[in-house]
Scaffold this active site. Structure first.
Site, PDB file in Angstrom:
ATOM      1  N   ARG A  29       0.814  -1.223   0.000  1.00 26.84           N
ATOM      2  CA  ARG A  29       0.000   0.000   0.000  1.00 26.84           C
ATOM      3  C   ARG A  29       0.846   1.272   0.000  1.00 26.84           C
ATOM      4  O   ARG A  29       0.497   2.259  -0.640  1.00 26.84           O
ATOM      5  CB  ARG A  29      -0.908  -0.021   1.240  1.00 26.84           C
ATOM      6  CG  ARG A  29      -1.633   1.266   1.541  1.00 26.84           C
ATOM      7  CD  ARG A  29      -2.333   1.180   2.888  1.00 26.84           C
ATOM      8  NE  ARG A  29      -1.404   0.914   3.976  1.00 26.84           N
ATOM      9  CZ  ARG A  29      -0.672   1.851   4.584  1.00 26.84           C
ATOM     10  NH1 ARG A  29      -0.754   3.111   4.195  1.00 26.84           N
ATOM     11  NH2 ARG A  29       0.146   1.530   5.577  1.00 26.84           N
ATOM     12  N   ARG A 154     -13.377 -18.628  27.956  1.00 28.16           N
ATOM     13  CA  ARG A 154     -12.617 -18.595  26.703  1.00 28.16           C
ATOM     14  C   ARG A 154     -13.136 -17.497  25.778  1.00 28.16           C
ATOM     15  O   ARG A 154     -12.812 -17.479  24.594  1.00 28.16           O
ATOM     16  CB  ARG A 154     -12.696 -19.959  26.018  1.00 28.16           C
ATOM     17  CG  ARG A 154     -12.074 -21.096  26.830  1.00 28.16           C
ATOM     18  CD  ARG A 154     -12.043 -22.402  26.045  1.00 28.16           C
ATOM     19  NE  ARG A 154     -13.379 -22.926  25.797  1.00 28.16           N
ATOM     20  CZ  ARG A 154     -14.016 -23.797  26.580  1.00 28.16           C
ATOM     21  NH1 ARG A 154     -13.433 -24.236  27.690  1.00 28.16           N
ATOM     22  NH2 ARG A 154     -15.220 -24.242  26.265  1.00 28.16           N
ATOM     23  N   CYS A 174      -3.843  -2.833  12.538  1.00 32.26           N
ATOM     24  CA  CYS A 174      -2.835  -3.853  12.224  1.00 32.26           C
ATOM     25  C   CYS A 174      -2.901  -4.963  13.264  1.00 32.26           C
ATOM     26  O   CYS A 174      -2.905  -6.134  12.923  1.00 32.26           O
ATOM     27  CB  CYS A 174      -1.442  -3.235  12.191  1.00 32.26           C
ATOM     28  SG  CYS A 174      -1.198  -2.062  10.843  1.00 32.26           S
ATOM     29  N   ARG A 194      -2.630  -8.749  11.909  1.00 27.56           N
ATOM     30  CA  ARG A 194      -2.784  -9.118  10.498  1.00 27.56           C
ATOM     31  C   ARG A 194      -1.588  -8.668   9.671  1.00 27.56           C
ATOM     32  O   ARG A 194      -1.254  -9.266   8.644  1.00 27.56           O
ATOM     33  CB  ARG A 194      -4.056  -8.485   9.919  1.00 27.56           C
ATOM     34  CG  ARG A 194      -4.001  -6.970   9.853  1.00 27.56           C
ATOM     35  CD  ARG A 194      -5.117  -6.331   9.060  1.00 27.56           C
ATOM     36  NE  ARG A 194      -4.958  -4.885   9.076  1.00 27.56           N
ATOM     37  CZ  ARG A 194      -4.224  -4.190   8.214  1.00 27.56           C
ATOM     38  NH1 ARG A 194      -3.569  -4.819   7.243  1.00 27.56           N
ATOM     39  NH2 ARG A 194      -4.128  -2.877   8.311  1.00 27.56           N
ATOM     40  N   GLY A 196       2.427  -6.994  10.188  1.00 28.10           N
ATOM     41  CA  GLY A 196       3.475  -6.652  11.137  1.00 28.10           C
ATOM     42  C   GLY A 196       4.726  -6.124  10.468  1.00 28.10           C
ATOM     43  O   GLY A 196       5.425  -6.860   9.766  1.00 28.10           O
ATOM     44  N   HIS A 235       6.451  -8.654   7.720  1.00 28.07           N
ATOM     45  CA  HIS A 235       7.221  -8.133   6.597  1.00 28.07           C
ATOM     46  C   HIS A 235       8.326  -7.172   7.017  1.00 28.07           C
ATOM     47  O   HIS A 235       8.273  -6.546   8.075  1.00 28.07           O
ATOM     48  CB  HIS A 235       6.302  -7.446   5.579  1.00 28.07           C
ATOM     49  CG  HIS A 235       5.410  -6.407   6.184  1.00 28.07           C
ATOM     50  ND1 HIS A 235       4.125  -6.695   6.606  1.00 28.07           N
ATOM     51  CD2 HIS A 235       5.607  -5.082   6.444  1.00 28.07           C
ATOM     52  CE1 HIS A 235       3.570  -5.593   7.097  1.00 28.07           C
ATOM     53  NE2 HIS A 235       4.449  -4.604   7.012  1.00 28.07           N
TER      54      HIS A 235
END
EC number: 2.1.1.45
Length: 294
Positions: A29, A154, A174, A194, A196, A235
């Site tokens: 992006r 939980r 993120c 989602r 990093g 990434h």
């Protein structure tokens, strides 16, 4: 699951090395380009006041604390952080950036980002100056109540991912959601991220969610246990490659200790201030310059 017998920071360093050696080259992006892998996990013990603030490069500790408290107060105006010398949201709050993503709001108004979703999920977002008291679902309060009333649950989950609000956010989350777990009087937290950024974002996120766990443990009378970090797209930005090659050559040093020492009554997470936390023994290697891709 047993801990890596080596220094726990090697989990981060090994993941960076793996991405540098095996990551798929992708455009992204921001237009910078990345080396990317999909799916990774790290675990950090928080016992004995251990605070996993990475040591192979200095991490902006004050920024970690101030941003987390900003989120816990449900705030969305980046200028609040900038006045405290924390400029990590400055680029995303700039008028030009907001206009570039189709958002017409005042400079600094980040929209319904993390803190808004944590404290007012489902409420209609207006502006960063609006009052949202009593509106939406206060996920943080609900999580703390559940930890106290039903620690074996939980379902102690907090989500920042609200599809109806994504288009109004300066930057979609993120770090998407986190879950608390209580075992043997210890509070642990697992977070799913989602996307990093291994150079700048992930070291910050490790410290931030570890701090959140420590803070909530303090409020609920538990001991901090463990922070578990799940990454989707992990990434390295192409303009961080040289800096990270330098960083992974450095030997980790002992993690610092973090103590919660409130300077006044702190019965709710939004009551905490920067001065309520004492960082002891942080001795990192020198800073390494890396640019932020916005």
């Amino acid at each position: 699951m047993p801990q890596d017998p080596r220094h726990p920071e090697h989990q981060y360093l090994d993941l960076v090395k793996h991405i540098l050696e095996n990551g798929a080259r992708r455009m992204d992006r921001t237009g910078t380009g990345t080396l990317s892998v999909f799916g990774a996990t790290m675990r950090f013990s928080l016992e004995d006041n251990t605070f996993p603030l990475l040591t192979t490069r200095r991490v902006f500790y004050r920024g970690v604390v101030e941003e987390l408290l900003f989120f816990l107060r449900g705030e969305t105006d980046s200028k609040v952080l900038e006045k405290k010398g924390v400029r990590i949201w400055e680029k995303n709050g700039a008028k030009q950036f907001l206009q570039s993503v189709g958002i017409d709001r005042e400079e600094g108004d980040l929209g319904p980002i993390y803190g808004f979703q944590w404290r007012h999920f489902g409420a209609r977002y207006e502006t960063s100056a609006s009052s949202y008291e009593g509106k939406g679902v206060d996920q943080i309060a609900s999580a703390i109540a559940a930890i106290r009333a039903n620690p074996a649950s939980r379902r102690i989950v907090v989500s920042a991912w609200n599809p109806t609000d994504l288009g109004s956010m300066a930057l979609p989350p993120c770090h998407v959601l986190f879950q608390f777990n209580v075992t043997d009087g210890k509070l642990s937290c697992a977070m799913y991220q989602r996307s990093g950024d291994m150079g700048l974002g992930v070291p910050f996120n490790i410290a931030s969610y570890s701090l959140l766990t420590i803070l909530v443990a303090h409020l609920t009378g538990l001991q901090p246990g463990e922070f578990v970090h799940f990454l989707g797209d992990a990434h390295v930005y192409l303009d961080h490659v040289d800096s990270l090659r330098q960083q992974v050559q450095r030997p980790p040093r002992a993690f610092p200790k973090l103590f919660v020492s409130p300077k006044g009554p702190r019965t709710e997470p939004e009551h905490f201030q920067y001065e309520d936390f004492e960082l002891v023994g942080y001795d990192p290697h020198p800073a390494i310059k890396m640019n932020m891709s916005a």
